[in-house]
Design a protein around this motif. Sequence first.
Motif, PDB file in Angstrom:
ATOM      1  N   UNK A 233       0.835  -1.198   0.000  1.00  0.00           N
ATOM      2  CA  UNK A 233       0.000   0.000   0.000  1.00  0.00           C
ATOM      3  C   UNK A 233       0.867   1.244   0.000  1.00  0.00           C
ATOM      4  N   UNK A 234       0.241   2.362  -0.416  1.00  0.00           N
ATOM      5  CA  UNK A 234       0.962   3.633  -0.492  1.00  0.00           C
ATOM      6  C   UNK A 234       2.236   3.453  -1.327  1.00  0.00           C
ATOM      7  N   UNK A 235       2.087   2.696  -2.415  1.00  0.00           N
ATOM      8  CA  UNK A 235       3.230   2.340  -3.251  1.00  0.00           C
ATOM      9  C   UNK A 235       2.910   2.631  -4.712  1.00  0.00           C
ATOM     10  N   UNK A 236       3.930   2.980  -5.458  1.00  0.00           N
ATOM     11  CA  UNK A 236       3.762   3.260  -6.877  1.00  0.00           C
ATOM     12  C   UNK A 236       4.888   2.644  -7.680  1.00  0.00           C
ATOM     13  N   UNK A 237       4.606   2.371  -8.951  1.00  0.00           N
ATOM     14  CA  UNK A 237       5.611   1.816  -9.854  1.00  0.00           C
ATOM     15  C   UNK A 237       6.251   2.963 -10.623  1.00  0.00           C
ATOM     16  N   UNK A 238       7.548   3.101 -10.508  1.00  0.00           N
ATOM     17  CA  UNK A 238       8.263   4.168 -11.205  1.00  0.00           C
ATOM     18  C   UNK A 238       8.602   3.788 -12.641  1.00  0.00           C
ATOM     19  N   UNK A 239       9.017   2.537 -12.833  1.00  0.00           N
ATOM     20  CA  UNK A 239       9.342   2.069 -14.171  1.00  0.00           C
ATOM     21  C   UNK A 239       9.381   0.544 -14.165  1.00  0.00           C
ATOM     22  N   UNK A 240       9.350  -0.021 -15.360  1.00  0.00           N
ATOM     23  CA  UNK A 240       9.395  -1.477 -15.513  1.00  0.00           C
ATOM     24  C   UNK A 240      10.491  -1.809 -16.516  1.00  0.00           C
ATOM     25  N   UNK A 241      11.342  -2.742 -16.153  1.00  0.00           N
ATOM     26  CA  UNK A 241      12.403  -3.188 -17.048  1.00  0.00           C
ATOM     27  C   UNK A 241      12.097  -4.611 -17.516  1.00  0.00           C
ATOM     28  N   UNK A 242      12.228  -4.823 -18.808  1.00  0.00           N
ATOM     29  CA  UNK A 242      11.912  -6.116 -19.407  1.00  0.00           C
ATOM     30  C   UNK A 242      13.185  -6.939 -19.523  1.00  0.00           C
ATOM     31  N   UNK A 243      13.448  -7.828 -18.568  1.00  0.00           N
ATOM     32  CA  UNK A 243      14.641  -8.655 -18.587  1.00  0.00           C
ATOM     33  C   UNK A 243      14.437  -9.941 -19.357  1.00  0.00           C
ATOM     34  N   UNK A 244      15.483 -10.730 -19.483  1.00  0.00           N
ATOM     35  CA  UNK A 244      15.399 -11.973 -20.255  1.00  0.00           C
ATOM     36  C   UNK A 244      14.585 -13.042 -19.532  1.00  0.00           C
ATOM     37  N   UNK A 245      14.700 -13.102 -18.214  1.00  0.00           N
ATOM     38  CA  UNK A 245      13.994 -14.133 -17.445  1.00  0.00           C
ATOM     39  C   UNK A 245      12.765 -13.613 -16.711  1.00  0.00           C
ATOM     40  N   UNK A 246      12.702 -12.305 -16.482  1.00  0.00           N
ATOM     41  CA  UNK A 246      11.583 -11.715 -15.739  1.00  0.00           C
ATOM     42  C   UNK A 246      11.556 -10.224 -15.982  1.00  0.00           C
ATOM     43  N   UNK A 248      11.230  -6.509 -14.163  1.00  0.00           N
ATOM     44  CA  UNK A 248      11.545  -5.931 -12.864  1.00  0.00           C
ATOM     45  C   UNK A 248      10.746  -4.645 -12.699  1.00  0.00           C
ATOM     46  N   UNK A 249       9.933  -4.611 -11.652  1.00  0.00           N
ATOM     47  CA  UNK A 249       9.191  -3.399 -11.317  1.00  0.00           C
ATOM     48  C   UNK A 249       9.975  -2.631 -10.261  1.00  0.00           C
ATOM     49  N   UNK A 250      10.206  -1.359 -10.517  1.00  0.00           N
ATOM     50  CA  UNK A 250      10.846  -0.497  -9.543  1.00  0.00           C
ATOM     51  C   UNK A 250       9.727   0.207  -8.767  1.00  0.00           C
ATOM     52  N   UNK A 251       9.574  -0.192  -7.526  1.00  0.00           N
ATOM     53  CA  UNK A 251       8.433   0.221  -6.703  1.00  0.00           C
ATOM     54  C   UNK A 251       8.905   1.188  -5.629  1.00  0.00           C
ATOM     55  N   UNK A 252       8.206   2.307  -5.530  1.00  0.00           N
ATOM     56  CA  UNK A 252       8.516   3.271  -4.471  1.00  0.00           C
ATOM     57  C   UNK A 252       7.437   3.227  -3.402  1.00  0.00           C
ATOM     58  N   UNK A 253       7.858   3.323  -2.154  1.00  0.00           N
ATOM     59  CA  UNK A 253       6.950   3.351  -1.011  1.00  0.00           C
ATOM     60  C   UNK A 253       7.609   4.206   0.063  1.00  0.00           C
ATOM     61  N   UNK A 254       6.922   4.492   1.163  1.00  0.00           N
ATOM     62  CA  UNK A 254       7.514   5.363   2.184  1.00  0.00           C
ATOM     63  C   UNK A 254       8.873   4.885   2.683  1.00  0.00           C
ATOM     64  N   UNK A 255       9.109   3.569   2.618  1.00  0.00           N
ATOM     65  CA  UNK A 255      10.386   3.049   3.106  1.00  0.00           C
ATOM     66  C   UNK A 255      11.506   3.207   2.092  1.00  0.00           C
ATOM     67  N   UNK A 256      11.159   3.617   0.872  1.00  0.00           N
ATOM     68  CA  UNK A 256      12.173   3.760  -0.166  1.00  0.00           C
ATOM     69  C   UNK A 256      11.787   2.976  -1.410  1.00  0.00           C
ATOM     70  N   UNK A 257      12.747   2.790  -2.326  1.00  0.00           N
ATOM     71  CA  UNK A 257      12.481   2.072  -3.572  1.00  0.00           C
ATOM     72  C   UNK A 257      12.998   0.643  -3.470  1.00  0.00           C
TER      73      UNK A 257
END
Length: 460
Positions: A233-246, A248-257
């Motif tokens: 909760x209280x989280x947002x996705x800053x960007x998404x990277x399309x890797x070979x195996x998965x 990666x969502x870069x998620x920001x929240x009050x505790x950091x990214x």
Amino acid sequence: MADRREKVDALIIGFGKGGKTLAPYLAAQGLKVIVVEKSPLMYGGTCINVGCIPTKALAHDAHLLSQRVGLSMEARSEAYAQAVRDKNALVSLLRAKNFDNVNGRPGATVLTGAASFLNPREVRVETEDGEWIVEADRIFINTGARAVLPNLPGIEGSRIYTSTELLEVERLPARLAIVGGGYIGLEFASIYAGFGSEVTVIERGTRFMPREDPDIADEVRKTLEKKGIRFLLNAGVNRIEDGSDASILHVSCPEGESELAADAILIAAGRTANTEGLNLDAAGVARSERGFIQVDERLRTNVPHIWALGDVNGGPQFTYISLDDYRIVRDALFGDGGRSTKDRHYVPYTVFIDPPLSQVGMTETEALRAGHRVKTAALPASASPRARQLRQTEGLMKAVVDADNGRLLGVTLFAAESGEVVNIVSMFMKTGEPYATLRDSIFTHPSMAESLNDLLSAIG
């Protein structure tokens, strides 16, 4: 030059619930009707093809699979693939029946192609066989809504899906990230967790299920977390990277990214009207700031001979509301014109998580905000013999009563078979009877409906 020009009494753009029900009715009245649908995979509308029917079919299979312990991930993946194949067979059957129910009626014709207004009376339809110009005395727009994709770096990645697209994936994702904690996101979270996916829901809001009372929301969250679903909760996705195996969502929240790896990412961040390409400006049809077609209480747009039915008009996005839209238009054309959206009282809804969450009327929070003095009662689903028989004892049921007149203000049922029971409550609330009448009603045993006796008895 157009290959063909046609003059009709009624043109329906879009094959949704409202339009597909209206078309054979108008044809039965002796009108000449054309229904235009852009995609042959959408005959019957959102509900049959990419909404209620396929998702609830998967939800049922997921629930059954979740009851089986000790299955390997390979076995769960095969069960999921079979569930998708079964869902596809069901959808294909219903799609064909819906097409025949319209196109097989004397006076009604289905054109498969893209429609766009030339002016308020004429619509161009581009089909595989050529172009049509259809002139109509009355036009009904029933094109539905679609998922909104946020403006986000990486949103075009290979593992990004809307709810429509994810339904077609036959390989069970080991790790599913869901962007959006609304009802659609929660339904998919429950489904995929039931099949065995590791599910994470990312929600920008600070509260889980803010529309529900806190006690209900807490119970839903506790139950879903017990199934292995993780909520950020209280989280947002800053960007998404399309890797070979998965991905990666870069998620920001009050505790950091932080970084979250996923094999599939569902975007469930809202819906918008399907009006792209219709050229509504040529017809002079007004839209709201959110892009939905503006209508009055009888679903007529600002252009008197044009109506909008279903999700495209911005009303509640339920197939049964689209069906009621049809009833309003039918009454306006062939009845006394008295029916309108203002007649919609105590409309129930169900979120098909496991167990389902159903609600009608006001929550306690809404009732207090409206100025009512209230009495409430809550009952755990485990108190129901039927729930124990079904081995679905998770959940909580709650009733809200007006302390001054004894009227039932609302009921929330987070319990097995609640999607059926809530319809009983909805019908009862329309009678205006005091809650004690429902409290003392006779129900079959064992049934989830008889839980209403115990729930309302707790009020007094």
